[in-house]
Write an enzyme that holds these catalytic residues in place. Sequence first.
Site, short mmCIF file in Angstrom:
data_model
loop_
_atom_site.label_atom_id
_atom_site.label_comp_id
_atom_site.label_asym_id
_atom_site.label_seq_id
_atom_site.Cartn_x
_atom_site.Cartn_y
_atom_site.Cartn_z
N ASP A 1 5.39 -2.02 8.61
CA ASP A 1 6.81 -1.33 7.99
C ASP A 1 6.90 -2.10 6.53
OD1 ASP A 1 9.13 -0.09 7.89
OD2 ASP A 1 9.63 -0.50 9.61
N ASP B 1 12.40 8.17 9.53
CA ASP B 1 13.06 7.62 10.68
C ASP B 1 13.97 8.28 11.21
OD1 ASP B 1 12.20 4.99 10.18
OD2 ASP B 1 13.70 4.20 8.78
#
Length: 696
Positions: free
Chosen positions: A433, A497
Amino acid sequence: ILSCMAGRPLKVLYWGKGLSPASAAMIERLTERQHAPGGPEAEIEASFLNETGLGLSAGDGFSAHRSGRDWSASFKVETVHLSGAHSVRIICHDLNTQVSAAHSLTLDPDSDILSLQTEITNLGRGPLSLLNCVAACLPLDARAERLFGFTGRWAGEFQKEDIPGFTGSYLRENTSGRTSHHSFPGLIAGHRETTEQTGCAYGVHLAWSGNHRLRLDTLADGRRFIQAGEAFYPGEIELASGAIYQSPVLYAGYSAHGYSGLSRQFHAHLKTHILDKRRDTKPRPVHFNSWEAVYFQQDEARLISLAERAAEIGIERFILDDGWFSTRRDDTSGLGDWHVSKNVYPNGLQPLCDKIIALGMEFGLWFEPEMVNPDSVLYRAHPDWVLRADGLPQIASRGQYVLDLTRSEVQAYLYESISALLDTYPIGYIKWDMNRDIQHPGSHGRAVASAQTHAVYALLERLRRAYPALEIESCSSGGGRADYGILRYTDRIWTSDNNDALERQAIQRGASHFFPLDVLGTHVGPSPCHITGRRLSMNLRVISAFWGHMGVEANLLKENLQDLAVLKAGIALHKRYRPLLHGGDFLRLETPPHINALGVVAPDKKEALFSWTNLSSHKETLPGRLYVADLNPDLDYRTRIIWPQSVHSVSAPSIIDRADLAAKGHVFTGEALMQIGLQVPLLLPETGLIFHVQAE
């Protein structure tokens, strides 16, 4: 088709549909331009870089200087090297400024994708400050009037944006330190009559995961040029005598089969020439990701219960997300301290790993290696290890700073921290990430945004070499780092997301212009969605996640039994048709805005899947027709609805009943399905269907 005569500028004469063999003189004669009153006595010809010294008002593709001098480079061809049947390297020099430009071009005969890259060498004595250097400046067919760019935001990536006609410049400039959510480095153009399946389409994509600039110029004389390259901070790229700068690769494609045809070419090139081949050895496992199930409230017993439930519904890989390490109970501390939290996991991760593997699943782990919390052991020991702009306060974002990966000691620390965990636990997958932009990419007083991106690549490559079976996902608060550059070192992108199944339809459709389904992470999220608050049926959530690399990101312990049964059936359906989904030819169908329709067709055209989703209600009394594409018109196809499990039209009888589509199905010719189309049954908003067609 290039004009590359020695002593003259290198220029692209033609880019588009393949032509029959023709003389160079004929091509050059056809592309000649006459003097335009009010301008130079002889019209200025374009070049491969449209460099500053050329004098063309089309946006400089190359500009540099030595302390304010040697600023007017104008490159001339010196040598041409053919390296195989499909590659050429053309060396150009500017003797006045003592700069060399080497251009590498490769045309892939399988995908028809053209790769372009420029390499600059400082041949002079003093340092050369590089202001701009694109991979190439490509002319664009004047008939390609329809233009599309890609914009977006966090949780709303890959939004296709129509670009109206203009004279002047269209510029997308990104300085976020990653590919970005808002300015994807890609552009698509088509003729006025081009559709998803027919007509001429052009596309470019810059394979770079850092700051970039994409520009389209329309001159007053009607000529148009596309260019793309890195975006530099002041003084960032300074070449010592003999030093070399190499641009990112620009990929360019042309298709005579519409926008979907162009997408298939990009998909094929990515799979064949960029992605690691070890992905081909097994199907893409269905994921479970723990983030929206537990967030930071990790507990071994709870996670084991989730793993048991995940295995029951057919999950094949379990990823433990943020919160497993150090003091990381929220996003304010612990980032950078890559050791398992003894408070949460007193016996380490081994008991959880053992259980997951015993249940028949692979184990994956979340990292955010490039970042550090100020509240961490690492930052307290090494506050100088972060990127910064001298004299300016740090810009906080998500409570974290950015580590300076251009420092060898930082690279060593991260590699050793990650490899220690890979050596200890059976980690087959990393979710990598990057949750913030880089506003101040400075190191030792200088901007290092470009070097930081190369350093990320180097760390990923080192891990891949040391652990050849390891798979890595590129996540950057969703789709913030998704491009062909990062996919040289990773295997999957986390598309967004946002797990809202309706919003995912637009996000995934936009991403599909450049990324194939097996690369796009698509998850079944919870209801209500944690980002939008919208409540959507499990049937719809499955449809959206079905079209990609499927996964689940919801608390399975709170889902009701009915929804769990639907989800289990959806996962089984995805697995059944996974070879077709990930190995077939993808296409988008032409639909009105309230509909999204997609398809994938087997290479031999004997099997296909198509989906139709009502994003909202329609103004007509009945929905439109599903005009499928790319089938064999001479074959008979048994056509069935395979999702949802129980399908009903709002009113009856419908084609579901008349053609028995929910059971045995009905046989139609490929020609009829494509030309007459299938009347879609009357459905409620926020519902959809998946059709399966199989040649008899």
